[in-house]
Design an enzyme around this catalytic site. Structure first.
Site, PDB file in Angstrom:
ATOM      1  N   ASN A 172       0.842  -1.198   0.000  1.00  0.00           N
ATOM      2  CA  ASN A 172       0.000   0.000   0.000  1.00  0.00           C
ATOM      3  C   ASN A 172       0.877   1.247   0.000  1.00  0.00           C
ATOM      4  O   ASN A 172       1.872   1.324   0.723  1.00  0.00           O
ATOM      5  CB  ASN A 172      -0.897   0.004   1.241  1.00  0.00           C
ATOM      6  CG  ASN A 172      -1.826   1.200   1.265  1.00  0.00           C
ATOM      7  OD1 ASN A 172      -2.844   1.219   0.582  1.00  0.00           O
ATOM      8  ND2 ASN A 172      -1.464   2.221   2.034  1.00  0.00           N
ATOM      9  N   ILE A 175      -0.211   8.785   1.489  1.00  0.00           N
ATOM     10  CA  ILE A 175       0.477  10.021   1.867  1.00  0.00           C
ATOM     11  C   ILE A 175      -0.095  10.491   3.195  1.00  0.00           C
ATOM     12  O   ILE A 175      -1.275  10.832   3.291  1.00  0.00           O
ATOM     13  CB  ILE A 175       0.329  11.088   0.769  1.00  0.00           C
ATOM     14  CG1 ILE A 175       1.039  10.589  -0.490  1.00  0.00           C
ATOM     15  CG2 ILE A 175       0.902  12.428   1.229  1.00  0.00           C
ATOM     16  CD1 ILE A 175       1.009  11.513  -1.654  1.00  0.00           C
ATOM     17  N   ARG A 177       0.920  12.902   6.705  1.00  0.00           N
ATOM     18  CA  ARG A 177       1.875  13.891   7.200  1.00  0.00           C
ATOM     19  C   ARG A 177       2.660  13.312   8.375  1.00  0.00           C
ATOM     20  O   ARG A 177       2.160  12.458   9.122  1.00  0.00           O
ATOM     21  CB  ARG A 177       1.161  15.179   7.579  1.00  0.00           C
ATOM     22  CG  ARG A 177       0.380  15.112   8.874  1.00  0.00           C
ATOM     23  CD  ARG A 177      -0.381  16.393   9.122  1.00  0.00           C
ATOM     24  NE  ARG A 177      -0.890  16.436  10.481  1.00  0.00           N
ATOM     25  CZ  ARG A 177      -1.838  17.262  10.889  1.00  0.00           C
ATOM     26  NH1 ARG A 177      -2.392  18.105  10.036  1.00  0.00           N
ATOM     27  NH2 ARG A 177      -2.239  17.260  12.149  1.00  0.00           N
ATOM     28  N   ARG A 189       1.071  10.275  11.147  1.00  0.00           N
ATOM     29  CA  ARG A 189      -0.339  10.613  11.378  1.00  0.00           C
ATOM     30  C   ARG A 189      -1.202   9.969  10.300  1.00  0.00           C
ATOM     31  O   ARG A 189      -1.395  10.516   9.221  1.00  0.00           O
ATOM     32  CB  ARG A 189      -0.550  12.129  11.375  1.00  0.00           C
ATOM     33  CG  ARG A 189      -1.938  12.511  11.850  1.00  0.00           C
ATOM     34  CD  ARG A 189      -2.217  13.989  11.689  1.00  0.00           C
ATOM     35  NE  ARG A 189      -3.376  14.404  12.456  1.00  0.00           N
ATOM     36  CZ  ARG A 189      -4.636  14.155  12.132  1.00  0.00           C
ATOM     37  NH1 ARG A 189      -4.908  13.502  11.016  1.00  0.00           N
ATOM     38  NH2 ARG A 189      -5.632  14.560  12.901  1.00  0.00           N
ATOM     39  N   TRP A 190      -1.713   8.785  10.605  1.00  0.00           N
ATOM     40  CA  TRP A 190      -2.661   8.161   9.684  1.00  0.00           C
ATOM     41  C   TRP A 190      -3.941   7.812  10.440  1.00  0.00           C
ATOM     42  O   TRP A 190      -3.920   7.433  11.597  1.00  0.00           O
ATOM     43  CB  TRP A 190      -2.072   6.947   8.989  1.00  0.00           C
ATOM     44  CG  TRP A 190      -1.453   5.880   9.841  1.00  0.00           C
ATOM     45  CD1 TRP A 190      -1.751   5.545  11.130  1.00  0.00           C
ATOM     46  CD2 TRP A 190      -0.405   4.988   9.428  1.00  0.00           C
ATOM     47  NE1 TRP A 190      -0.976   4.497  11.550  1.00  0.00           N
ATOM     48  CE2 TRP A 190      -0.144   4.135  10.525  1.00  0.00           C
ATOM     49  CE3 TRP A 190       0.306   4.807   8.249  1.00  0.00           C
ATOM     50  CZ2 TRP A 190       0.823   3.132  10.460  1.00  0.00           C
ATOM     51  CZ3 TRP A 190       1.260   3.805   8.198  1.00  0.00           C
ATOM     52  CH2 TRP A 190       1.511   2.987   9.292  1.00  0.00           C
ATOM     53  N   LEU A 191      -5.050   7.989   9.787  1.00  0.00           N
ATOM     54  CA  LEU A 191      -6.344   7.735  10.410  1.00  0.00           C
ATOM     55  C   LEU A 191      -6.709   6.265  10.272  1.00  0.00           C
ATOM     56  O   LEU A 191      -6.201   5.551   9.402  1.00  0.00           O
ATOM     57  CB  LEU A 191      -7.404   8.627   9.776  1.00  0.00           C
ATOM     58  CG  LEU A 191      -7.100  10.126   9.865  1.00  0.00           C
ATOM     59  CD1 LEU A 191      -8.210  10.932   9.224  1.00  0.00           C
ATOM     60  CD2 LEU A 191      -6.876  10.564  11.308  1.00  0.00           C
ATOM     61  N   ARG A 194      -7.391   4.448   6.868  1.00  0.00           N
ATOM     62  CA  ARG A 194      -6.421   4.531   5.787  1.00  0.00           C
ATOM     63  C   ARG A 194      -5.642   3.228   5.662  1.00  0.00           C
ATOM     64  O   ARG A 194      -5.457   2.478   6.628  1.00  0.00           O
ATOM     65  CB  ARG A 194      -5.458   5.704   6.016  1.00  0.00           C
ATOM     66  CG  ARG A 194      -6.141   7.061   6.076  1.00  0.00           C
ATOM     67  CD  ARG A 194      -6.795   7.452   4.764  1.00  0.00           C
ATOM     68  NE  ARG A 194      -5.840   7.585   3.680  1.00  0.00           N
ATOM     69  CZ  ARG A 194      -5.164   8.697   3.411  1.00  0.00           C
ATOM     70  NH1 ARG A 194      -5.340   9.779   4.161  1.00  0.00           N
ATOM     71  NH2 ARG A 194      -4.328   8.741   2.394  1.00  0.00           N
ATOM     72  N   GLY A 195      -5.152   2.972   4.451  1.00  0.00           N
ATOM     73  CA  GLY A 195      -4.524   1.688   4.154  1.00  0.00           C
ATOM     74  C   GLY A 195      -3.350   1.362   5.052  1.00  0.00           C
ATOM     75  O   GLY A 195      -3.196   0.222   5.515  1.00  0.00           O
ATOM     76  N   ASP A 287      -4.039  23.096   8.690  1.00  0.00           N
ATOM     77  CA  ASP A 287      -4.406  22.051   7.734  1.00  0.00           C
ATOM     78  C   ASP A 287      -5.224  22.618   6.588  1.00  0.00           C
ATOM     79  O   ASP A 287      -5.482  23.813   6.506  1.00  0.00           O
ATOM     80  CB  ASP A 287      -5.160  20.925   8.450  1.00  0.00           C
ATOM     81  CG  ASP A 287      -4.873  19.573   7.829  1.00  0.00           C
ATOM     82  OD1 ASP A 287      -5.424  19.285   6.753  1.00  0.00           O
ATOM     83  OD2 ASP A 287      -4.080  18.809   8.406  1.00  0.00           O
TER      84      ASP A 287
END
Length: 489
Positions: A172, A175, A177, A189-191, A194-195, A287
């Site tokens: 995967n 992008i 941040r 910082r991934w939610l 998200r992959g 943001d």
């Protein structure tokens, strides 16, 4: 158009007058953001800061600062041709066998391009010309932008994060941040949806307590970068989609510290791991909403290897109140979305994500209405169709006589074809952008659908209004007279 690497693309932009080299010393602390923001708002060129303060690595900014440059990056000559990319994706998402010999011949060019989807693995690659390990890894050498006065620290913004879950063959690319935390540490910082976050969660289930391998590539070729921001089907690797865009196989090389594939031409590569349970407070940061976001805990990315090309270029951006670079990407990707949603809902005439709505928070849809309640069906379809649209707070549905991209038309339809109580659909407790501080709970909020279509029997008990149109014969007569009237002379 084929670009072997980012430098090929830079050369093309320079030839077309779409790249400006900045030779003065510019500070990555705030100054680059202000220059890039003014340039983007004037629809100006990409910027190459050749002399960033405190670093010997030039900074590439505003690369995709116009929809036209996004189209070039996707291998298309103009933005309208991005509809073709959407057609490819619609076919890949739900492939259909040719309906006959003619259909087969029509699809041959696409079938030929599909041959470019498998990656090409190299034994050596430019991205590993220079190798730094251990104490030699120092992110402070890089001109990482500090974008806004209230930002807590410099921020890596255009890194392609490469992960692989324990149950999947494909890798995967996403992008996310990354806050600079130490010379060898970033905050990822991934939610949750998200992959990369899904891969990490599944890794922890399969390998409790073990480090999770991660690679971040900065400055990949444009097709690979844009493949990472395009909503490719979950079964398709972004590397494969990049090969389709580029019309040549994506070249990769094995990372030095793990089995992940790295874009062979990337300018800078960060290799390392996430240790389950190791987190740090991230933010606040300005943001794409135009506000600073809240502080929250995210996983720490520890870097063990930093590799780069000779004379590496650092690719960066900023996010802020639209228009910004993500908004320009959104305008271009909007054209990719149209064939995708039309394949699922053929009654859709146009689909528009206004950039003023932070690229995805509002959608305007025009349809060929066929029955009562049709608009509500389309609203529900939009919210559920692509993962990206679950963050869309407002969906406005209009008839086909309305131009979805003209606010004069849309507002006229809302104010003349809607009854607020009857034609507004409110849904509570739905997934929402974590950056949306207007929602009552982080990540959970409501959605509003506006039915601005003409109402059919069953939707109203009143006689519906007839739109005013001038007689066509009169219009033709006035066309013939117009120049001789001299009204604007």
């Amino acid at each position: 158009m084929k670009y072997r690497d980012l430098r090929d693309f830079i050369q093309l932009l320079e030839q077309r007058g779409q790249l400006k080299r900045i030779k003065q010393e510019i500070d990555p602390y705030l100054e680059m953001t202000e220059i890039a923001d003014r340039t983007l708002r004037a629809q100006g060129p990409a910027l190459l800061f050749e002399n960033p303060k405190g670093s010997r690595y030039p900074v590439l900014a505003n690369l995709f600062g116009t929809p036209q440059r996004v189209a070039w990056g996707m291998g298309q000559e103009d933005v309208s041709a991005l509809r073709d990319v959407g057609e490819w994706m619609a076919m890949l998402k739900e492939p259909e066998p040719p309906k006959g010999l003619r259909d087969l011949f029509d699809k041959l060019p696409l079938f030929k391009q599909i041959l470019n989807m498998p990656v090409k693995r190299l034994s050596k690659a430019p991205c590993q010309d220079i190798i730094l390990t251990g104490d030699d890894v120092d992110l402070n050498q890089l001109p990482v932008q500090h974008c806004w006065p209230g930002d807590v620290a410099p921020l890596v913004t255009w890194g392609l994060t490469i992960t692989k879950g324990p149950y999947k063959k494909r890798q995967n690319l996403g992008i996310y941040r990354q806050q600079l935390l130490a010379k060898n540490k970033l905050i990822m910082r991934w939610l949750d949806h998200r992959g990369g976050a899904i891969d990490f969660r599944e890794w922890q289930e399969a390998h409790p307590g073990e480090p999770f391998p991660v690679v971040v590539a900065i400055g990949a070729d444009p097709a690979t970068i844009l493949g990472a921001v395009t909503p490719v089907p979950d079964t398709l690797s972004e590397y494969a989609f990049a090969g389709l865009l580029r019309q040549s196989r994506t070249e990769v090389v094995k990372a030095l510290s793990c089995d992940l594939d790295v874009p062979a031409s990337a300018e800078i590569v960060l290799e390392g791991y996430l240790m389950p349970g190791e987190t740090a407070p991230e933010g606040p940061y300005g943001d794409h909403t135009g506000y600073y976001n809240e502080v929250d805990d995210f996983s720490v990315f520890t870097i063990t290897h930093m590799t780069m090309r000779k004379d590496a270029i650092y690719h960066s951006t900023y996010t802020g109140r639209p228009p910004d670079e993500p908004a320009m990407l959104g305008v271009a990707l909007n054209e990719v979305f149209v064939p995708l949603v039309r394949k699922q809902f053929p009654e859709i005439v146009d689909f528009y994500l206004p950039p003023e709505g932070c690229s995805y928070r509002m959608a305007v849809v025009t349809i060929k209405k066929r029955y009562p309640g049709h608009a509500k069906r389309v609203m529900m379809g939009v919210w559920s169709f692509l993962r990206q649209f679950m963050y869309t707070k407002f969906v406005i549905v209009c008839d086909e006589d309305v131009n979805a991209r003209d606010w004069n038309d849309v507002i006229w339809a809302i104010t003349t074809r809607m009854d607020p109580a009857r034609d507004t659909t409110l849904i509570e407790h739905t997934p929402i952008d974590y950056l949306d501080f207007a929602s009552p709970v982080a990540g959970l909020g409501s959605k509003m659908g506006l039915d601005a279509t003409n109402k059919w029997p069953g939707e109203t008990q009143r006689e519906w209004g007839t739109p005013i149109h001038m007689d066509e014969a009169v219009k033709r007569r006035v066309d013939e007279l117009w120049d001789s009237l001299g009204i604007f002379d």
